[in-house]
Scaffold this active site. Sequence first.
Site, PDB file in Angstrom:
ATOM      1  CB  ILE A   1      -0.959  -0.020   1.228  1.00 30.45           C
ATOM      2  CG1 ILE A   1      -2.167   0.883   0.998  1.00 30.45           C
ATOM      3  CG2 ILE A   1      -0.232   0.349   2.506  1.00 30.45           C
ATOM      4  CD1 ILE A   1      -3.260   0.700   2.030  1.00 30.45           C
TER       5      ILE A   1
ATOM      6  CG  ASN B   1      11.375  -6.047   7.835  1.00 27.59           C
ATOM      7  OD1 ASN B   1      12.597  -6.022   7.790  1.00 27.59           O
ATOM      8  ND2 ASN B   1      10.628  -5.210   7.137  1.00 27.59           N
TER       9      ASN B   1
ATOM     10  CD  GLU C   1       5.359  -0.691   9.671  1.00 27.46           C
ATOM     11  OE1 GLU C   1       4.431  -0.765   8.836  1.00 27.46           O
ATOM     12  OE2 GLU C   1       6.163   0.248   9.712  1.00 27.46           O
ATOM     13  CB  VAL C   2       1.871  -6.819   8.854  1.00 31.19           C
ATOM     14  CG1 VAL C   2       0.668  -7.753   8.722  1.00 31.19           C
ATOM     15  CG2 VAL C   2       1.485  -5.391   8.459  1.00 31.19           C
TER      16      VAL C   2
ATOM     17  CG  HIS D   1       5.224  -9.546   5.208  1.00 26.54           C
ATOM     18  ND1 HIS D   1       4.835  -9.595   6.531  1.00 26.54           N
ATOM     19  CD2 HIS D   1       5.939  -8.400   5.072  1.00 26.54           C
ATOM     20  CE1 HIS D   1       5.300  -8.531   7.158  1.00 26.54           C
ATOM     21  NE2 HIS D   1       5.983  -7.784   6.308  1.00 26.54           N
TER      22      HIS D   1
ATOM     23  CG  HIS E   1       8.753  -6.070   2.147  1.00 27.99           C
ATOM     24  ND1 HIS E   1       7.957  -4.940   2.235  1.00 27.99           N
ATOM     25  CD2 HIS E   1       8.793  -6.582   3.402  1.00 27.99           C
ATOM     26  CE1 HIS E   1       7.545  -4.792   3.486  1.00 27.99           C
ATOM     27  NE2 HIS E   1       8.040  -5.771   4.217  1.00 27.99           N
TER      28      HIS E   1
END
Length: 125
Positions: free
Chosen positions: A36, A97, A105-106, A110, A112
């Site tokens: 996003i 991360n 953060e999430v 995941h 990137h």
Amino acid sequence: MSYPYDDQNIFAKILRGEIPSTPLMETEHTLAFSDIAPQAPHHVLVIPKGSYATYDHFALEASEAEIVDFTRVVGRIAAELGVQPGQGGTGFRLISNAGPDAIQEVPHMHVHLIAGRPLGRILPE
Ligand code: 5GP
């Protein structure tokens, strides 16, 4: 080993269809969608559909089918974006991360995939 997993995280909500995303690729075990807040011309998030909090959680506890599927999606996204070095592309960076030192953060695993401009060195000097 038991890993905690908070199913109210944003990516879990995206997987359940409760929050919209811009999907780029979906397979049995994996979803890829645009970040996003892109940090480069191409900034794709690749996530497993399973409930894994961090890369190590996924790497240690996911099935071989999930891991192969995830890894192939990363490769297919790089190919679709035309960023493969040696195949006419100028490269990309993968970042995952995990935990507070990496400022994850999430809390859904995941990777990137970032590409489309020179990305500098991996960490600030
Ligand atoms: P982390 O710091 O956990 O590695 O990265 C989380 C990433 O998720 C950030 O790059 C952030 O821009 C992205 N992100 C956060 N919320 C949303 C959302 O609702 N939709 C999408 N597509 N990306 C998000």
